[in-house]
Design a protein around this motif. Structure first.
Motif, PDB file in Angstrom:
ATOM      1  N   TRP A  37       0.217  -1.010   0.013  1.00  0.00           N
ATOM      2  CA  TRP A  37       0.463  -0.252   0.004  1.00  0.00           C
ATOM      3  C   TRP A  37       0.918   1.051   0.274  1.00  0.00           C
ATOM      4  O   TRP A  37       0.582   2.069  -0.857  1.00  0.00           O
ATOM      5  N   VAL A  40      -3.141   4.681  -2.704  1.00  0.00           N
ATOM      6  CA  VAL A  40      -4.580   4.167  -2.407  1.00  0.00           C
ATOM      7  C   VAL A  40      -5.599   5.935  -3.295  1.00  0.00           C
ATOM      8  O   VAL A  40      -5.107   6.672  -2.884  1.00  0.00           O
ATOM      9  N   ARG A  86      -3.631  10.168  -5.102  1.00  0.00           N
ATOM     10  CA  ARG A  86      -3.101   8.661  -4.219  1.00  0.00           C
ATOM     11  C   ARG A  86      -2.450   8.717  -2.963  1.00  0.00           C
ATOM     12  O   ARG A  86      -1.563   9.725  -2.311  1.00  0.00           O
ATOM     13  N   THR A 130      -9.343   4.023   2.840  1.00  0.00           N
ATOM     14  CA  THR A 130     -10.299   3.706   1.840  1.00  0.00           C
ATOM     15  C   THR A 130     -11.880   3.372   2.050  1.00  0.00           C
ATOM     16  O   THR A 130     -12.336   2.928   0.644  1.00  0.00           O
TER      17      THR A 130
END
Length: 382
Positions: A157, A162, A170, A181
């Motif tokens: 990650w 994300v 991101r 998330t």
């Protein structure tokens, strides 16, 4: 979201059939009193029996088989799940079962050698991920396999990031820092009417995602605080990646920085219950400490005409852990009034899973951004 007061790994020593080894866990797992060696010949039933009695298993076999064993033990631990006669009772039982399961699964162990070398057949290269989570390692150590898998996943990650649609970019979470998330709370901050603000405070910043949204919306300077040193380092990383280093200042602090701001934002842990792990601190807030201390401190940290934004799920209300009246009383008791609110229904897999013991509450959950102002401040707001 605010995280653990202490994110440091806790080094100790354990005695196994292979000798004395250093114990290392960044997630707060405690070392077992007894450890036996295990390998590919151990059946899942025997592993389940041993971990159920508190015995640690130091794995010497194939890495893939260790993961399979962990999954098999986990399935056995799930078989005896119970639900209560009310939402609150179901939640209490759910947390008890989660804690027992976490303790048992943390007893399947692996050894890493200096430099974070995982010398098992078929093992992945974990040096970078472990270096990021634990720091340097000059001596061998033992770590729960389940935690190591989390470290590996967090490393991915951190590398890939994300996606956050509200930013068009991101966010890269670090190990032990809650990842954004779930988009509804970010979208609420991105879309709610905002007072003119040269300075904003983001309380419990975590990855820094809300601070970045505020900066992108035009706030000239954001002070982003978190009690966790891991979170502050993570926020600094993301602020740099987004090119916002000159406008966002991550700062380690318990709630508020010095001074007053036109906008103070907080997305506290949503459930008043005891955390069982480092990441749990982003979701569980014993006695609603952070929520209540945030509300109580807001009036002293707002400029005249400013607003406080409290982003809070009503899951606690639907589980019978807190009432809406409790929340409104806490707001008014802190000398604040509600000047507006925005709502969003979250979309996440557990809300669609009828086998989840908390499914009914999760399916009905609503997240609200409460716009608050001090009582007596009658500045016109949109």
């Amino acid at each position: 979201m605010n995280l653990s007061r202490s994110s440091a790994a806790r080094p100790q020593h354990v005695v196994s059939e292979s000798g004395v080894l250093r114990w290392l866990s960044a997630n707060g797992s405690h070392p077992p009193a007894r450890i036996v060696d295990a390998d590919d010949r151990m059946p899942a039933s025997e592993a389940y029996r041993l971990v159920s009695r508190g015995t640690g298993l130091l794995w010497h076999g194939d890495f893939h088989n260790a993961r399979q064993l962990l999954s098999a033990v986990s399935r056995r631990l799930h078989r005896n799940r119970r639900t209560g006669s009310s939402a609150a009772e179901s939640f209490r039982l759910h947390r008890q079962q989660q804690a027992r399961r976490a303790r048992a699964l943390a007893l399947v162990l692996v050894r890493l050698d200096p430099g974070h070398a995982l010398n098992l057949r078929g093992a992945p290269q974990v040096r970078t991920a472990c270096q990021e989570a634990y720091g340097p390692a000059d001596t061998p150590y033992v770590v729960p396999l389940r935690e190591l898998l989390g470290v590996i996943g967090a490393g991915e990650w951190r590398r890939k990031g994300v996606p956050v649609p509200a930013l068009g970019a991101r966010i890269h979470p670090h190990y032990g820092v809650f990842a954004p998330t779930r988009s509804e709370y970010v979208d609420l901050v991105a879309e709610s009417p905002m007072p003119p603000a040269e300075l904003a405070f983001d309380i419990g910043t975590g990855t820094g995602v809300l601070a970045a949204v505020l900066a992108r919306r035009g706030v000239e300077r954001v002070v982003a605080t978190d009690i966790s040193a891991r979170a502050v380092r993570c926020a600094e990383d993301n602020v740099g990646r987004l090119g916002l280093a000159g406008r966002i200042e991550p700062l380690q602090a318990d709630l508020f920085p010095p001074g007053r701001a036109e906008l103070v934002v907080c997305n506290p842990p949503w459930l008043p219950a005891k955390p069982h792990s480092m990441l749990d601190h982003a979701v569980y807030d014993p006695g609603s400490r952070m929520l209540l201390e945030f509300l109580a401190g807001v009036p002293e940290h707002l400029q005249p005409g400013g607003e406080a934004w409290l982003i809070l799920s009503d899951l606690a209300e639907r589980l019978g852990l807190r009432t809406r009246a409790d929340l409104l009383t806490a707001i008014s008791g802190s000398g604040l009034r509600v000047v507006g609110r925005s709502e969003a229904r979250p979309s996440h897999p557990k809300a669609e899973d009828p086998t989840d013991p908390l499914h009914a509450a999760r399916a009905a959950e609503v997240t609200t951004l409460w716009r608050l102002a001090p009582v007596g401040d009658d500045t016109t707001r949109t």
